[in-house]
Design a protein around this motif. Sequence first.
Motif, PDB file in Angstrom:
ATOM      1  N   GLY A  19       1.847  10.797  -8.220  1.00 34.21           N
ATOM      2  CA  GLY A  19       2.103  11.620  -9.400  1.00 34.21           C
ATOM      3  C   GLY A  19       3.558  12.017  -9.595  1.00 34.21           C
ATOM      4  N   VAL A  20       4.420  11.710  -8.642  1.00 33.50           N
ATOM      5  CA  VAL A  20       5.831  12.110  -8.788  1.00 33.50           C
ATOM      6  C   VAL A  20       6.603  11.044  -9.570  1.00 33.50           C
ATOM      7  CG1 VAL A  20       5.675  13.212  -6.521  1.00 33.50           C
ATOM      8  CG2 VAL A  20       6.784  10.966  -6.727  1.00 33.50           C
ATOM      9  N   GLU A  21       7.825  11.391  -9.955  1.00 27.42           N
ATOM     10  CA  GLU A  21       8.684  10.429 -10.638  1.00 27.42           C
ATOM     11  C   GLU A  21       9.064   9.328  -9.648  1.00 27.42           C
ATOM     12  OE1 GLU A  21      12.016  12.222 -12.648  1.00 27.42           O
ATOM     13  OE2 GLU A  21      12.970  10.270 -12.984  1.00 27.42           O
ATOM     14  N   ALA A  22       8.785   8.084 -10.017  1.00 24.92           N
ATOM     15  CA  ALA A  22       9.075   6.965  -9.118  1.00 24.92           C
ATOM     16  C   ALA A  22       9.157   5.689  -9.933  1.00 24.92           C
ATOM     17  CB  ALA A  22       7.971   6.845  -8.065  1.00 24.92           C
ATOM     18  N   ARG A  71       0.823  -1.206   0.000  1.00 25.23           N
ATOM     19  CA  ARG A  71       0.000   0.000   0.000  1.00 25.23           C
ATOM     20  C   ARG A  71       0.861   1.261   0.000  1.00 25.23           C
ATOM     21  NH1 ARG A  71      -4.913  -1.463   4.228  1.00 25.23           N
ATOM     22  NH2 ARG A  71      -5.754  -3.219   3.049  1.00 25.23           N
ATOM     23  N   ALA A 117       3.907   1.404  -1.427  1.00 25.33           N
ATOM     24  CA  ALA A 117       4.417   1.485  -2.804  1.00 25.33           C
ATOM     25  C   ALA A 117       3.337   2.035  -3.730  1.00 25.33           C
ATOM     26  CB  ALA A 117       4.858   0.099  -3.267  1.00 25.33           C
ATOM     27  N   SER A 118       2.120   1.564  -3.568  1.00 26.04           N
ATOM     28  CA  SER A 118       1.028   2.005  -4.419  1.00 26.04           C
ATOM     29  C   SER A 118       0.751   3.498  -4.229  1.00 26.04           C
ATOM     30  CB  SER A 118      -0.215   1.183  -4.103  1.00 26.04           C
ATOM     31  OG  SER A 118      -1.303   1.630  -4.876  1.00 26.04           O
ATOM     32  N   THR A 119       0.825   3.953  -2.989  1.00 27.00           N
ATOM     33  CA  THR A 119       0.583   5.375  -2.710  1.00 27.00           C
ATOM     34  C   THR A 119       1.684   6.240  -3.320  1.00 27.00           C
ATOM     35  OG1 THR A 119      -0.559   4.794  -0.680  1.00 27.00           O
ATOM     36  CG2 THR A 119       0.222   7.059  -0.853  1.00 27.00           C
ATOM     37  N   VAL A 120       2.923   5.769  -3.235  1.00 29.21           N
ATOM     38  CA  VAL A 120       4.026   6.493  -3.885  1.00 29.21           C
ATOM     39  C   VAL A 120       3.726   6.591  -5.386  1.00 29.21           C
ATOM     40  CG1 VAL A 120       6.476   6.422  -4.493  1.00 29.21           C
ATOM     41  CG2 VAL A 120       5.754   5.776  -2.186  1.00 29.21           C
ATOM     42  N   GLY A 121       3.351   5.473  -5.966  1.00 27.59           N
ATOM     43  CA  GLY A 121       3.090   5.436  -7.406  1.00 27.59           C
ATOM     44  C   GLY A 121       1.922   6.304  -7.819  1.00 27.59           C
ATOM     45  N   ALA A 122       0.926   6.407  -6.941  1.00 24.68           N
ATOM     46  CA  ALA A 122      -0.283   7.171  -7.265  1.00 24.68           C
ATOM     47  C   ALA A 122      -0.102   8.664  -7.027  1.00 24.68           C
ATOM     48  CB  ALA A 122      -1.451   6.657  -6.432  1.00 24.68           C
TER      49      ALA A 122
END
Lengths: 392, 392
Positions: A317-320, A308, A310-315
């Motif tokens: 909007g930043v470069e990841a 969750r 990782a998913s929040t980081v991905g969601a």
Amino acid sequence: MYKLIKVDGGVCTAEGFYADGISAGLKPNNVKDMAFVYSDTLCETATAFTTNKMTAAPIRHFKAKGEFQTNFVLINAKNANAMTGKAGIEDIEEILATLPEEVHNPVMSSTGVIGVRLPKEKIIAGARLFDLKKRDANAAAAAIMTTDTFSKQIAYRVELEDGSCFHIGAMAKGAGMINPAMATMLCFITTDAKVDKDEMQNILNDNVKRTFNAASVDGDTSTNDTVMLLSNAKSKVYHKEAFTEALYKIMRFLAREMVRDGEGATKLVTYEVSGAKDDEEAEIVAKALTNSLLVKTALYGEDPNWGRIASTVGASGVEAYEESLKISFEDVCVYDRGELYFDAVMEQKAGEVMKRDSFTIYCDLGIGDGKFTAFGCDLGYEYVKINADYRT
Amino acid sequence: MYKLIKVDGGVCTAEGFYADGISAGLKPNNVKDMAFVYSDTLCETATAFTTNKMTAAPIRHFKAKGEFQTNFVLINAKNANAMTGKAGIEDIEEILATLPEEVHNPVMSSTGVIGVRLPKEKIIAGARLFDLKKRDANAAAAAIMTTDTFSKQIAYRVELEDGSCFHIGAMAKGAGMINPAMATMLCFITTDAKVDKDEMQNILNDNVKRTFNAASVDGDTSTNDTVMLLSNAKSKVYHKEAFTEALYKIMRFLAREMVRDGEGATKLVTYEVSGAKDDEEAEIVAKALTNSLLVKTALYGEDPNWGRIASTVGASGVEAYEESLKISFEDVCVYDRGELYFDAVMEQKAGEVMKRDSFTIYCDLGIGDGKFTAFGCDLGYEYVKINADYRT
């Protein structure tokens, strides 16, 4: 060199400052619901107010005054005086006009329900009970609470090498509607340091970004948020570095205490985000983590469900990238650039960390040097209970 | 002129389409957990995928294929195959290589836990149970569920004036991680309309914005969101206006059903925002309302606390004024540009509206012509319960 010494006394610590809390019948059962902060000489002010466009009447009243010095702040709980239009401002003026003559350019600060006119008569009657010579910081800090479960105060005596000193003390209330960009949080800080008004405002702005605006309970930003710093310069002493450090420590402590006492919160979690493209992107990620419902409920369940995160980081909007991301719960690394698979031993270790009242989640994006630290909490049944019938 | 006739049959409604759901032992107790959608001729596809940067392996696998036609989609629940790196892609290739020879260019779609490798052997064994001649849309729709409490299907026969017809059918799963910008929602749509591939993609994109991306359960955006439209052109019939309307109705219905079945949700609330500076600002406000925890918990508590709505509008960052704002719960106006004070009668009427399973909150900013409609739900104890231990 200088020393910061933690002392009791809250907002009454600095020379010439007085405060008290009384019951005006706004809260039931004679619970304290009105407070004042008074200085026996005029103060310069530095402030940070909510970014909410539906700015509450007390803040509009303050801003409309332009440049001014004051020596009195009247604070009430239970009614926010927000969405009350011109009438809200007139109510404030009427109330403040009844204050004793020692009071100059008084201002008001409110917290509570939105969209209901202030109970003016009760507040005016309450203010008559104020004794400007009282120094009861505890009573003041208790009176400004709403859904807070404990009051929040802190103070430092700052001793310089030559034996001179100044003081900074503060009280705050928080609990709900706490979000980056200010929230229904009120914070009043008093100091006798001889600090320049513009410098004090700059230091305050800088600290707000890293403290109150880095703290989130529920992602909602209130109409009434206020941080107000009053300085009466009575100590005649100032030291920029020491003042800056003491103010930062005070604001960071209160911001963290607010999150710890977040509505229904059982855990205070620090998110240290690093390796982002820049500090702005790190801030976006850190704040997204504090506000993700799935992350917050996993914290409550003490479930090291790093997916969750990782998913929040991905969601966010930043470069990841999946290939450069690293996630740790304190010193337990749970995801390392795809090279590590989460097993039962790691799960058990990470689960142990999550049982603590307070811990840090590290999230390294592995791209650049951007970093930001935010403060969040879990979300459990109590949050729902408190907010499903706050008004009743 | 044309007629849209609602029919049973879900994804098996359109000519030449087959589907079924079976148990591969991914969920406990022999509950169905794997499904397929098969067409006996090749299909063009139109898709909309998650915006999450931690894109799950099945989506990366699909995108890497470039331009292609397919006739088979394999769907599994319980494991998202996300944050699994190259191994996640290899697992998909290995699984798809075991499918029978009738299958061309198969693709996969997954939902479930993040960060755990697919149970490959179980999935391969499960796929051997597939009977490509089965038309059990109900079983397929049930198999793709995760925390859903009911399955979601809909289909239309579209009859044109000359007596010819085509079909569109669909199934979806939702429940958690549902947010504007796609969420752990999967939606598969099948049609025998003879629609051009590019036109089908454009119509899909346009509809996603007004349906799935206007729906939010919890503000989290998943790694796996997928909307996939398969067309085999078997009917040889097409009518742009009819196709567009049918597809919109299908997607809107499924988006609303997902929110209605949101984790722990007891109410489906439509937010009709109007009078914003432009449509973009209306969208920001509508989505902010669907995601505000304080609004969601007030809905759960059936508390007509319109102040939280006003505060959320103000906090959303768009142009808004206390003096031009108007808020109604269905036909009960609770705030009208500061000219109306909320009394016990209004509170009682608004409270009655909130007792309904489904209702609309109107929010007019009174500035311009911008409007947007979003779909949200309440947040109660069940949401916490479901998410505090989803994995266990």
